[in-house]
Design a protein around this motif. Structure first.
Motif, PDB file in Angstrom:
ATOM      1  N   GLU A 171       0.828  -1.203   0.000  1.00 18.87           N
ATOM      2  CA  GLU A 171       0.000   0.000   0.000  1.00 18.87           C
ATOM      3  C   GLU A 171       0.867   1.260   0.000  1.00 18.87           C
ATOM      4  N   VAL A 172       1.911   1.238   0.787  1.00 16.53           N
ATOM      5  CA  VAL A 172       2.812   2.398   0.798  1.00 16.53           C
ATOM      6  C   VAL A 172       3.514   2.516  -0.556  1.00 16.53           C
ATOM      7  N   HIS A 175       1.682   4.565  -2.956  1.00 18.42           N
ATOM      8  CA  HIS A 175       1.845   6.005  -2.751  1.00 18.42           C
ATOM      9  C   HIS A 175       3.231   6.452  -3.218  1.00 18.42           C
ATOM     10  N   ARG A 179       3.510   9.563  -5.544  1.00 20.09           N
ATOM     11  CA  ARG A 179       3.991  10.809  -4.942  1.00 20.09           C
ATOM     12  C   ARG A 179       5.464  11.048  -5.253  1.00 20.09           C
ATOM     13  N   LEU A 182       8.064  11.785  -2.168  1.00 20.47           N
ATOM     14  CA  LEU A 182       8.335  10.711  -1.218  1.00 20.47           C
ATOM     15  C   LEU A 182       9.481   9.836  -1.719  1.00 20.47           C
ATOM     16  N   ARG A 209       0.885  16.318  -0.075  1.00 22.09           N
ATOM     17  CA  ARG A 209      -0.155  15.784  -0.968  1.00 22.09           C
ATOM     18  C   ARG A 209      -1.395  16.613  -0.944  1.00 22.09           C
TER      19      ARG A 209
END
Lengths: 209, 209, 209, 209
Positions: A171-172, A175, A179, A182, A209
């Motif tokens: 899940e990370v 992102h 993103r 990050l 974000r």
DNA sequence: CATGAATGAGAGTTCATTCAT
DNA sequence: GATGAATGAACTCTCATTCAT
């Protein structure tokens, strides 16, 4: 044809065969990443190569089979790195941080591959757990059980702990892909802190974000 | 058919009409759960209703649209519960445990719905992030940001925290569906402990499986 | 929609359905006759109709199925006539002559149908014995057994006698189709004489060709 | 590979080359008999040899061509025997009985070949009339015309007489293949009696089956 | 609005044939 | 001449979608 020529021919043939197979896998990786597994057709894949439609079937029986090959290839690339990281770890924190760090690095550096597992944001996610992938999960669970046996981790449900690590990792990673602010390192620090000390231990940072 | 009968039929038709949409959604939920999203055809769905194939298109434009409706309906069912739970929370532990508890309860009680997202155990996972689902994620992030603002949570990356909760929630839910020895409560306890205190805080338990 | 309209609609639909099915069978008859069974593709058949490719599959599952339908339809058309002729016969000569006469008349009048069983002279003959056709053979054998029981025919091998009649009937029919100087009547006289009295009884005639 | 070995290989190759054509024909005979003409692919045939797919085309242009070669080979094997039998005959009865006897013997002893013409018992019959086969028919007709000219046979339609013999021969042969209680001799006796004296002359026999 | 047959684009797949080796 | 992978036309069949009834 002389023996030499024959040998050379065989060499060339083998070469072509190997490179064709790879060409199909590579094309598949890109196309799957673009269209998602469901929407991809065998035709899409071969269209992305220089090969003819029939040639596909000399190498794979179906779309599913390339996909498996692709997943396996990927898993085969990451699994040993993850394993090595965990073995190298001298304590549990290194175990956790090494795992996340390695995985997130891989995701950042191999966008396309990861996109295969994570299609069109806002649309559909397909993740196919091939034997190789499952084996990777099992490996992680086994290592966690070992850590529990060694007392570095409380005697908890290793299966759920594995699931939690996997869930956070994937899940990370999503992102991470979406993103730009990050880094793999920050993501790894975050996930490690969470697992080592829970929410209270999370690194302070201006969420964007 | 007499005029009376016709009238009654018409009355019933109104009724039916009202519920046709629901009938399609319900059939879709079951069929998607059984066959997976990719393998399901519109035909499969209408075959599972009393309706004719053409009728489908009076309610939905495509397979994707029913799926969206289905996902939205599901999200609409859980989101308020989750929200309520978080609002009711008097501290962050309640926030976390309430969320997981509610989600895992839902998963355990509504197998079919969740199966849609988790087909062919160990083979293929499809998850479609419809607007509703994404809205649910956003809602969670907003609440986490609020918690950070209120000082109950360190000023960390709310987006990643949300991602972590979602990842753990879905991944653990998978195991919840597959493991009979695991209760929603235990799963919730586990996830809560992880988020509150990290690995060291995890509940001791004889992991089976 | 009023009940009347609905009824009428249903009428039209049924009509179209029936005529489509027949259109496919008719096209199949022609195409099979032209190309032979093996070389014919489903595409060839629908191309010979006004219908769309998919429509074929609303009526038949495969090429084999149309072929069967076609053969059965044909057999269903001839069998009763042959049967009637044999029942009407007052002696064995009438039995034999009636059978050949009826069959050869049919062949002369229904070229296309017979061509299905007899493709491109000099190339390939396909004859598929569907249940209906086999039933016709069995019927003939049974009638011959009856004739034997009644003493009109010597107690010989009814199966071989049937085979002989069938062999002569089909093979002579081939020549009937190819030779314009040969009438169904003459062919029937020939075959009858052969079966009634052997070669010595054959009608005198200037063989042409 | 040493030079000697190579030389030997080359010698063998010549040999092989000489017999490759035969190997293909033999394989084709078996495969056609097994799968039927239509269902057989060139691949099936070469798979039944030790050769490579491309090699096929050094010997035959297509599936049709092997089939022709196969049929011709078969016809070439039977035709002379049939011819010899007819020439040896001192009267018409010997002409007829010799022909049937020889053909039925051949069928009984060379199942595979005949199976090519008679696949899927009771389902599909394929018979390809290649030039060789047709030549055999013409030869028979010519001999019959000679018999007519010599007065041993009434001045009848030689073409139809030939057709009748062929029809009986092939159709009875089918039963010969399927029935174990039937010998080539009995079949020949039956067919001969039919042609010599018609139904009344047929041998008495307890028909079984 | 319901119906369900017709539609036809297009998916997966096969296979006769070619051709570089 | 043998090889066998590459080729791509063509086939079977499915299915989302339309539309006359």
């Amino acid at each position: 044809m002389s023996i030499e020529l024959e040998a050379r021919a065989r060499g060339k043939r083998e070469e072509t065969k190997a490179s064709n197979r790879q060409a199909i896998i590579d094309a598949a990786r890109i196309v799957f990443a673009e269209l998602g597994y469901g929407a991809t057709t065998v035709r899409d894949i071969i269209r992305a190569t220089e090969l003819a439609s029939g040639t596909f079937y000399n190498y794979f029986k179906s779309k599913e089979e390339v996909f498996q090959a692709l997943q396996d290839e990927t898993a085969l690339r990451v699994r040993p790195r993850l394993r090595a990281e965990r073995i190298r770890a001298r304590n549990f924190e290194e175990f956790v941080s090494g795992s996340f760090r390695t995985f997130f690095d891989f995701v950042k550096n191999d966008h396309t591959t990861f996109a295969t597992m994570r299609r069109n944001p806002d649309m559909q996610r397909v993740r196919i757990d091939t034997p190789e992938v499952i084996a990777g999960f099992d490996e992680l669970r086994a290592d966690l059980e070992l850590a529990i046996a060694n007392g570095v981790v409380p005697a908890t449900d290793a299966d759920l702990l594995m699931a939690s690590m996997v869930g956070v990792a994937f899940e990370v990673a999503n992102h991470l892909v979406l993103r730009s602010d990050l880094s793999a390192e920050d993501a790894a620090k975050f996930a490690t802190a969470l697992f080592m000390g829970g929410v209270q231990a999370l690194p302070k940072k201006a969420a964007s974000r």
